[in-house]
Design a protein around this motif. Structure first.
Motif, PDB file in Angstrom:
ATOM      1  N   TYR A 182       0.828  -1.214   0.000  1.00  0.00           N
ATOM      2  CA  TYR A 182       0.000   0.000   0.000  1.00  0.00           C
ATOM      3  C   TYR A 182       0.860   1.259   0.000  1.00  0.00           C
ATOM      4  O   TYR A 182       0.654   2.177  -0.798  1.00  0.00           O
ATOM      5  CB  TYR A 182      -0.926  -0.014   1.220  1.00  0.00           C
ATOM      6  CG  TYR A 182      -1.762   1.237   1.366  1.00  0.00           C
ATOM      7  CD1 TYR A 182      -2.973   1.362   0.699  1.00  0.00           C
ATOM      8  CD2 TYR A 182      -1.328   2.304   2.152  1.00  0.00           C
ATOM      9  CE1 TYR A 182      -3.739   2.509   0.816  1.00  0.00           C
ATOM     10  CE2 TYR A 182      -2.080   3.454   2.271  1.00  0.00           C
ATOM     11  CZ  TYR A 182      -3.285   3.559   1.600  1.00  0.00           C
ATOM     12  OH  TYR A 182      -4.026   4.704   1.720  1.00  0.00           O
ATOM     13  N   VAL A 183       1.814   1.309   0.901  1.00  0.00           N
ATOM     14  CA  VAL A 183       2.667   2.498   1.001  1.00  0.00           C
ATOM     15  C   VAL A 183       3.529   2.652  -0.243  1.00  0.00           C
ATOM     16  O   VAL A 183       3.703   3.762  -0.768  1.00  0.00           O
ATOM     17  CB  VAL A 183       3.551   2.428   2.264  1.00  0.00           C
ATOM     18  CG1 VAL A 183       4.482   3.634   2.340  1.00  0.00           C
ATOM     19  CG2 VAL A 183       2.680   2.359   3.521  1.00  0.00           C
ATOM     20  N   TRP A 184       4.071   1.554  -0.740  1.00  0.00           N
ATOM     21  CA  TRP A 184       4.945   1.589  -1.920  1.00  0.00           C
ATOM     22  C   TRP A 184       4.207   2.135  -3.141  1.00  0.00           C
ATOM     23  O   TRP A 184       4.767   2.892  -3.934  1.00  0.00           O
ATOM     24  CB  TRP A 184       5.452   0.182  -2.188  1.00  0.00           C
ATOM     25  CG  TRP A 184       6.457   0.074  -3.299  1.00  0.00           C
ATOM     26  CD1 TRP A 184       6.212  -0.200  -4.614  1.00  0.00           C
ATOM     27  CD2 TRP A 184       7.881   0.219  -3.191  1.00  0.00           C
ATOM     28  NE1 TRP A 184       7.376  -0.239  -5.321  1.00  0.00           N
ATOM     29  CE2 TRP A 184       8.422   0.021  -4.477  1.00  0.00           C
ATOM     30  CE3 TRP A 184       8.745   0.499  -2.126  1.00  0.00           C
ATOM     31  CZ2 TRP A 184       9.787   0.090  -4.741  1.00  0.00           C
ATOM     32  CZ3 TRP A 184      10.110   0.568  -2.384  1.00  0.00           C
ATOM     33  CH2 TRP A 184      10.611   0.367  -3.676  1.00  0.00           C
ATOM     34  N   ASN A 185       2.945   1.752  -3.304  1.00  0.00           N
ATOM     35  CA  ASN A 185       2.189   2.122  -4.503  1.00  0.00           C
ATOM     36  C   ASN A 185       1.402   3.413  -4.362  1.00  0.00           C
ATOM     37  O   ASN A 185       0.787   3.872  -5.335  1.00  0.00           O
ATOM     38  CB  ASN A 185       1.217   0.999  -4.887  1.00  0.00           C
ATOM     39  CG  ASN A 185       1.926  -0.206  -5.456  1.00  0.00           C
ATOM     40  OD1 ASN A 185       3.004  -0.087  -6.022  1.00  0.00           O
ATOM     41  ND2 ASN A 185       1.325  -1.371  -5.308  1.00  0.00           N
ATOM     42  N   ASP A 186       1.376   4.008  -3.174  1.00  0.00           N
ATOM     43  CA  ASP A 186       0.570   5.211  -2.983  1.00  0.00           C
ATOM     44  C   ASP A 186       1.140   6.393  -3.753  1.00  0.00           C
ATOM     45  O   ASP A 186       2.352   6.604  -3.807  1.00  0.00           O
ATOM     46  CB  ASP A 186       0.494   5.576  -1.502  1.00  0.00           C
ATOM     47  CG  ASP A 186      -0.313   6.844  -1.277  1.00  0.00           C
ATOM     48  OD1 ASP A 186      -1.551   6.784  -1.406  1.00  0.00           O
ATOM     49  OD2 ASP A 186       0.302   7.891  -1.013  1.00  0.00           O
TER      50      ASP A 186
END
Length: 252
Positions: A182-186
């Motif tokens: 989630y954090v990587w793709n935000d």
């Protein structure tokens, strides 16, 4: 798998070969596109920024979630079910509705374009799901283990550290994989709260990269392959624990 296969095959083609045959296999695979992405663009710096946010926010969320989930699952206090319901309901709140108040608050606190500011936001967004999953998993741990540990004089923190967490490895790995992804793709939080070029994340950088090299499709695809590789490797490495964690609490 088809888009992934197309992405990798395109990244291995030259511009000329891609112009002639867009869907076919590369006749002579080349690595020049990957070399150009890594050397001629700030891709590595963007990846480092993304790693900092992923590690910081996931670690902070795991610590908070473990403490909260243990309290809700194993401690008797008034309103614990209400607390879990409130925490779980936050999963339904879209992050976009919090952008304006967060931006105003962060401007007053001088946290715009800081790693710690973005880490706090990301940790806050992923913690409700983490608390929900860990609470479900902690409740499956046999009560006899807790009773035995307390008879031996262990406190709640020691029980959590020595007994519950080692038994909860599948759930913890699941949270690491899901929250890291989630954090990587935000893109939303990264663009608004990390405005300096030096703090740009990989997804924010790719949006700029794609606009700059819009006509150089193999080069853009090489960047996409590099961007997706870390999370793909993370999932493959912990696949067994990830699947077990998703099934946590589903079967008694």
């Amino acid at each position: 798998l088809v888009p992934t296969f197309y992405m990798i095959m395109t990244a291995l083609k030259s511009e000329e070969e891609y112009a002639i045959d867009k869907l076919g296999l590369p006749k002579a695979p080349i690595l020049d596109n990957f070399r150009a992405v890594l050397i001629d663009s700030p891709f590595l710096a963007w990846m480092v920024n993304s790693f900092i946010l992923v590690v910081g926010s996931v670690a902070l969320s795991i610590v908070v979630s473990c403490l909260a989930a243990y309290a809700i699952a194993r401690m008797e206090f008034k309103g614990r079910d209400t607390l879990l319901a409130l925490s779980t309901s936050l999963m339904a709140v879209p992050p976009v509705v919090m952008i304006v108040p967060l931006f105003v608050l962060y401007t007053q606190l001088d946290l715009i374009s800081t790693y710690q500011g973005a880490i706090i936001i990301y940790a806050g967004l992923i913690t409700p799901f983490s608390v929900y999953l860990l609470t479900t998993f902690f409740r499956t741990v046999p009560k006899e283990l807790f009773e035995s540990a307390k008879l031996d004089g262990a406190g709640d923190l020691l029980i959590l550290w020595k007994i519950v967490l080692p038994l909860s490895l599948p759930a913890l790995v699941t949270l690491v994989v899901v929250n890291s992804l989630y954090v990587w793709n935000d893109l939303l939080i990264a663009i608004i709260f990390l405005q300096e070029d030096a703090k740009r994340t990989l997804m924010a950088g790719i949006s700029v990269f794609q606009g700059r090299y819009n006509n150089q499709v193999p080069l853009t695809m090489a960047g996409m392959v590099i961007a997706s590789a870390p999370m793909f490797i993370l999932y493959i490495a912990f696949q067994k624990h990830f699947i077990r964690g998703l099934m946590a609490g589903a079967i008694k």
